[in-house]
Each structure stands twice: as C-alpha cells, then as structure tokens.
Scaffold this motif. Structure first.
Motif, PDB file in Angstrom:
ATOM      1  N   ALA A  63     -21.188 -37.028 -41.854  1.00 28.86           N
ATOM      2  CA  ALA A  63     -20.295 -38.045 -41.267  1.00 28.86           C
ATOM      3  C   ALA A  63     -19.805 -37.571 -39.904  1.00 28.86           C
ATOM      4  CB  ALA A  63     -19.113 -38.301 -42.204  1.00 28.86           C
ATOM      5  N   LEU A  64     -19.389 -36.309 -39.819  1.00 29.95           N
ATOM      6  CA  LEU A  64     -18.867 -35.800 -38.549  1.00 29.95           C
ATOM      7  C   LEU A  64     -19.977 -35.734 -37.496  1.00 29.95           C
ATOM      8  CD1 LEU A  64     -16.671 -34.549 -36.791  1.00 29.95           C
ATOM      9  CD2 LEU A  64     -17.077 -32.349 -37.908  1.00 29.95           C
ATOM     10  N   CYS A  65     -21.114 -35.157 -37.873  1.00 24.37           N
ATOM     11  CA  CYS A  65     -22.188 -34.983 -36.879  1.00 24.37           C
ATOM     12  C   CYS A  65     -22.753 -36.332 -36.434  1.00 24.37           C
ATOM     13  CB  CYS A  65     -23.296 -34.094 -37.446  1.00 24.37           C
ATOM     14  SG  CYS A  65     -22.751 -32.401 -37.696  1.00 24.37           S
ATOM     15  N   ASP A  66     -22.927 -37.272 -37.388  1.00 27.10           N
ATOM     16  CA  ASP A  66     -23.448 -38.597 -37.008  1.00 27.10           C
ATOM     17  C   ASP A  66     -22.473 -39.298 -36.066  1.00 27.10           C
ATOM     18  OD1 ASP A  66     -25.565 -38.062 -38.642  1.00 27.10           O
ATOM     19  OD2 ASP A  66     -24.969 -39.429 -40.261  1.00 27.10           O
ATOM     20  N   ALA A  67     -21.180 -39.187 -36.359  1.00 26.00           N
ATOM     21  CA  ALA A  67     -20.181 -39.844 -35.503  1.00 26.00           C
ATOM     22  C   ALA A  67     -20.171 -39.200 -34.117  1.00 26.00           C
ATOM     23  CB  ALA A  67     -18.798 -39.760 -36.147  1.00 26.00           C
ATOM     24  N   LEU A  68     -20.325 -37.896 -34.042  1.00 25.61           N
ATOM     25  CA  LEU A  68     -20.359 -37.229 -32.729  1.00 25.61           C
ATOM     26  C   LEU A  68     -21.557 -37.714 -31.926  1.00 25.61           C
ATOM     27  CD1 LEU A  68     -19.425 -33.546 -33.734  1.00 25.61           C
ATOM     28  CD2 LEU A  68     -17.997 -35.127 -32.410  1.00 25.61           C
ATOM     29  N   ASP A  69     -22.714 -37.780 -32.594  1.00 31.49           N
ATOM     30  CA  ASP A  69     -23.928 -38.257 -31.905  1.00 31.49           C
ATOM     31  C   ASP A  69     -23.746 -39.690 -31.420  1.00 31.49           C
ATOM     32  OD1 ASP A  69     -25.644 -36.089 -31.948  1.00 31.49           O
ATOM     33  OD2 ASP A  69     -26.409 -36.542 -33.954  1.00 31.49           O
ATOM     34  N   ALA A  70     -23.234 -40.528 -32.324  1.00 29.27           N
ATOM     35  CA  ALA A  70     -23.146 -41.963 -31.996  1.00 29.27           C
ATOM     36  C   ALA A  70     -22.082 -42.226 -30.938  1.00 29.27           C
ATOM     37  CB  ALA A  70     -22.838 -42.761 -33.271  1.00 29.27           C
ATOM     38  N   THR A  71     -20.992 -41.471 -30.966  1.00 30.96           N
ATOM     39  CA  THR A  71     -19.853 -41.801 -30.096  1.00 30.96           C
ATOM     40  C   THR A  71     -19.884 -41.036 -28.784  1.00 30.96           C
ATOM     41  OG1 THR A  71     -18.657 -41.987 -32.169  1.00 30.96           O
ATOM     42  CG2 THR A  71     -17.342 -42.145 -30.178  1.00 30.96           C
ATOM     43  N   LEU A  72     -20.292 -39.787 -28.836  1.00 27.65           N
ATOM     44  CA  LEU A  72     -20.242 -38.992 -27.600  1.00 27.65           C
ATOM     45  C   LEU A  72     -21.617 -38.785 -26.976  1.00 27.65           C
ATOM     46  CD1 LEU A  72     -17.390 -36.694 -28.753  1.00 27.65           C
ATOM     47  CD2 LEU A  72     -17.432 -37.733 -26.491  1.00 27.65           C
ATOM     48  N   GLY A  73     -22.666 -39.086 -27.725  1.00 26.59           N
ATOM     49  CA  GLY A  73     -24.033 -39.076 -27.185  1.00 26.59           C
ATOM     50  C   GLY A  73     -24.352 -37.851 -26.358  1.00 26.59           C
ATOM     51  N   GLU A  74     -24.734 -38.086 -25.118  1.00 29.49           N
ATOM     52  CA  GLU A  74     -25.175 -36.969 -24.267  1.00 29.49           C
ATOM     53  C   GLU A  74     -24.028 -36.110 -23.756  1.00 29.49           C
ATOM     54  OE1 GLU A  74     -27.651 -38.639 -21.280  1.00 29.49           O
ATOM     55  OE2 GLU A  74     -29.319 -38.919 -22.700  1.00 29.49           O
ATOM     56  N   ARG A  75     -22.786 -36.585 -23.962  1.00 26.78           N
ATOM     57  CA  ARG A  75     -21.648 -35.782 -23.492  1.00 26.78           C
ATOM     58  C   ARG A  75     -21.457 -34.513 -24.328  1.00 26.78           C
ATOM     59  NH1 ARG A  75     -17.731 -38.528 -20.517  1.00 26.78           N
ATOM     60  NH2 ARG A  75     -16.975 -36.428 -20.147  1.00 26.78           N
ATOM     61  N   ILE A  76     -22.031 -34.526 -25.549  1.00 31.49           N
ATOM     62  CA  ILE A  76     -21.765 -33.407 -26.460  1.00 31.49           C
ATOM     63  C   ILE A  76     -23.080 -32.810 -26.927  1.00 31.49           C
ATOM     64  CG2 ILE A  76     -21.665 -34.826 -28.603  1.00 31.49           C
ATOM     65  CD1 ILE A  76     -19.114 -33.045 -29.262  1.00 31.49           C
ATOM     66  N   SER A  77     -23.131 -31.483 -27.040  1.00 27.11           N
ATOM     67  CA  SER A  77     -24.318 -30.882 -27.648  1.00 27.11           C
ATOM     68  C   SER A  77     -23.879 -29.913 -28.738  1.00 27.11           C
ATOM     69  CB  SER A  77     -25.185 -30.189 -26.602  1.00 27.11           C
ATOM     70  OG  SER A  77     -24.450 -29.197 -25.967  1.00 27.11           O
ATOM     71  N   PHE A  78     -24.605 -29.934 -29.837  1.00 27.21           N
ATOM     72  CA  PHE A  78     -24.289 -29.055 -30.970  1.00 27.21           C
ATOM     73  C   PHE A  78     -25.513 -28.977 -31.870  1.00 27.21           C
ATOM     74  CE2 PHE A  78     -24.038 -32.354 -34.194  1.00 27.21           C
ATOM     75  CZ  PHE A  78     -23.721 -33.481 -33.451  1.00 27.21           C
ATOM     76  N   THR A  79     -25.547 -27.937 -32.697  1.00 22.55           N
ATOM     77  CA  THR A  79     -26.592 -27.844 -33.711  1.00 22.55           C
ATOM     78  C   THR A  79     -25.945 -28.143 -35.055  1.00 22.55           C
ATOM     79  OG1 THR A  79     -27.670 -26.122 -32.443  1.00 22.55           O
ATOM     80  CG2 THR A  79     -28.327 -26.301 -34.735  1.00 22.55           C
ATOM     81  N   ARG A  80     -26.549 -29.045 -35.814  1.00 23.09           N
ATOM     82  CA  ARG A  80     -25.989 -29.419 -37.120  1.00 23.09           C
ATOM     83  C   ARG A  80     -26.073 -28.207 -38.048  1.00 23.09           C
ATOM     84  NH1 ARG A  80     -26.292 -35.248 -39.679  1.00 23.09           N
ATOM     85  NH2 ARG A  80     -26.391 -35.753 -37.479  1.00 23.09           N
ATOM     86  N   PRO A  81     -24.939 -27.678 -38.523  1.00 27.65           N
ATOM     87  CA  PRO A  81     -25.010 -26.478 -39.349  1.00 27.65           C
ATOM     88  C   PRO A  81     -25.520 -26.778 -40.760  1.00 27.65           C
ATOM     89  CG  PRO A  81     -22.734 -27.183 -39.134  1.00 27.65           C
ATOM     90  CD  PRO A  81     -23.563 -28.139 -38.316  1.00 27.65           C
ATOM     91  N   GLY A  82     -26.039 -25.773 -41.427  1.00 25.21           N
ATOM     92  CA  GLY A  82     -26.580 -25.953 -42.777  1.00 25.21           C
ATOM     93  C   GLY A  82     -25.507 -25.946 -43.853  1.00 25.21           C
ATOM     94  N   GLY A  83     -24.247 -25.788 -43.467  1.00 23.08           N
ATOM     95  CA  GLY A  83     -23.167 -25.764 -44.454  1.00 23.08           C
ATOM     96  C   GLY A  83     -21.893 -25.228 -43.823  1.00 23.08           C
ATOM     97  N   GLY A  84     -20.978 -24.745 -44.676  1.00 19.94           N
ATOM     98  CA  GLY A  84     -19.724 -24.180 -44.174  1.00 19.94           C
ATOM     99  C   GLY A  84     -18.685 -25.245 -43.945  1.00 19.94           C
TER     100      GLY A  84
END
Ligand SMILES: Cc1ncc(COP(=O)(O)O)c(C=O)c1O
Length: 283
Positions: free
Chosen positions: A190-211
């Motif tokens: 939910a967090l990573c999808d929302a970041l991608d959809a809302t901030l698009g190219e403004r933000i870069s991150f690697t989706r972590p495997g957990g934690g």
C-alpha cells in the motif's frame, strides 16, 4: 566491554540511530560504508581495510535494515566473515526484523562464526514493551556480556523472560507470525504503490522484502529536514535522512514506516506528503 574509547566501528551509511548513539556513548569512532539493496559495499570496506582501517567491530542489520530496508546477501556475509577472520574484528548482526518477511519464509540462521554475534529480539514479533532479546555468539563473548549485564542491572525481568519464552513456544505463535507477515506485505505494498502513484518520478526507492521501512530519495526538495516541518503541519511524519548519516549528505533522503498505520492511513499519509513536497518544490 568490547569497545574502548577511540576504537573504530564500521556501520552502514545510512545507519540505525540507536546503534550509533550506543557506539558514541562508548567513545567509539564511526566509519560509514554505503549500503545498497544487497547490504554494505564490501569492495569499499575491503579498500578501507587495505588502506589501514582497523575496526574493532563491524555492525550490521542483516535483514530489512533500519532505515534502508536492505538485506545482506549470503555471499556478502560469507565474504565479511572471511574479512573478520583475517583482520580480527567482531561482526555484530543486529537482527530484529528477520521474521518480518513480506515475500517468503524466515531466512535461515547464519552459520556460527568465532568472530560473529547474532542479536535477536521479541520487540518486533511480540511486544516492544517486554524488553526481551537474546544473542548467539562465541562463549568468550557471552560470558563477558553476562558479567557486564549482572553488574549493570542484575538481569532482565524474569517475568518478562518467562512470558517471552512461553509465547515463542506457543501453538498460536506460527499463526501470529503468518498474520504479521501478511500485514507486512499488504502495508508495504500500500505504501510503495501510493508513493509510485502519487510522487512518480519525484521519488526513488527500492521496495524492501519486509521489515517496517522504505528508504527513499526525493528530487527537487531543498532538504528533508525542512520538508519535515511542512509535513508535520499537514499531519504526516517521517524521519529525515540526516538522522541516519555518518559523514555523507543524506538531506534528500527520508525513512518512511508502515508499521503503525493501516492501509487507508498510509494512502492518506502519502497524499499529505506529496502536498508538502509540491509546496516546497524547487521546480
Ligand atoms: C536495528 C535495530 N536494532 C535494535 C532495535 C531496538 O530493539 P529492541 O526494542 O529489541 O531493543 C531497533 C528498533 O527500532 C532496531 O531498528
């Protein structure tokens, strides 16, 4: 006990603030080695060792690192152990997030190594308030730690230890872990999808495997310390990158956590963050 004032400790950069504070309290000097999705950069560590760096300890969070979300690959761990044997430093594997896998089973226990200690905790899988953890390490170290703990506070509450022991062995514990993992996956996505959809190219991150954390870099903001003030005014909080820095400039980075929010709150939080980013945009 292990560290004397002036000793060098190698940490990742960015690194967990609580560990850095503990090392500072012991009078240690920190050397930060950059970390990527597979763990700390061992080429850089090896170069630093070749150039004369003599650490007493290398401290790592091997799974779902706080804050970067990175997991150390088994090949890098093996290589690190070889360096530890050669140079005689202690490897501390601080591992409170290992069970919080979003995409699979709990990773296998690392092999014992005479220069390695593995720290575990009930904080992230039972309750942080229990204050119960344990460690697996060489006998010389566990004996010394036991004595140091006795002289510091006699011992951890025996009631807390008994609760933790029974809970970890209980019939319901595997189901509880499965629930935690499924919630970890749902909230991470939910967090990573929302970041991608809302901030698009403004933000870069690697989706972590957990934690619990996403480590991200924002483009076009003056600094995440400044952004934090605006974000708090809009009802959303994060930890700015500067809190995890040793020597590098991490002022365009931030750590986001999905731990205490539900999916609707995470989606709302990202839109509040995006509004704070837009208002302070340099573009
Ligand atoms: C890497 C790391 N180590 C240790 C801790 C603290 O764990 P505990 O609550 O078991 O003392 C944390 C908590 O945030 C953490 O992120």
């Amino acid at each position: 006990m292990v560290l004397d004032p002036g000793d060098t400790v190698v940490v990742a950069e960015p690194e967990y603030l609580g560990a850095m504070q503990a090392f500072h309290n012991a009078g240690a000097e920190l050397t930060g080695i950059p970390i990527d999705h597979g763990g700390i950069d061992l080429d850089q560590l090896e170069n630093a060792l070749a150039a004369g760096l003599r650490p007493k300890m290398v401290y790592l969070v091997p799974h779902f690192h706080n804050p970067s979300g990175s997991t150390l690959s088994s090949s890098r761990l093996e290589r690190l152990f070889a360096l530890a044997s050669h140079h005689g430093f202690l490897v501390v594997l601080d591992d409170p997030y290992r069970e919080l896998t979003a995409d699979g089973e709990t990773p296998v226990e690392p092999d014992a190594h005479p220069m390695a200690v593995h720290l575990r905790s009930t904080s992230k899988i039972l309750a942080p308030g229990l204050r119960v953890g344990w460690l697996i390490g060489p006998r010389w170290l566990t004996i010394a730690i036991e004595r140091a703990k006795q002289s510091a506070d006699l011992h951890t509450s025996t009631a807390s230890q008994a609760i933790a022991r029974r809970a970890l062995a209980a019939d319901w514990f595997p189901t509880h872990l499965a629930t935690l993992r499924s919630a970890t996956r749902t909230k991470r996505d939910a967090l990573c999808d929302a970041l991608d959809a809302t901030l698009g190219e403004r933000i870069s991150f690697t989706r972590p495997g957990g934690g619990m954390f996403v480590w991200a870099t924002l483009s076009g903001v003056e600094s995440t310390d400044v952004l934090l003030t605006r974000a708090l005014d809009r009802g959303v909080a994060f930890v700015p990158g500067s809190a995890f820095a040793v020597t590098h400039d991490l002022s365009s980075c931030l750590r986001l956590s999905w731990a205490t929010a539900n999916t609707d709150e995470l989606i709302d939080a990202v839109s509040r963050l995006a509004r704070s980013v837009e208002i302070g945009s340099k573009r």
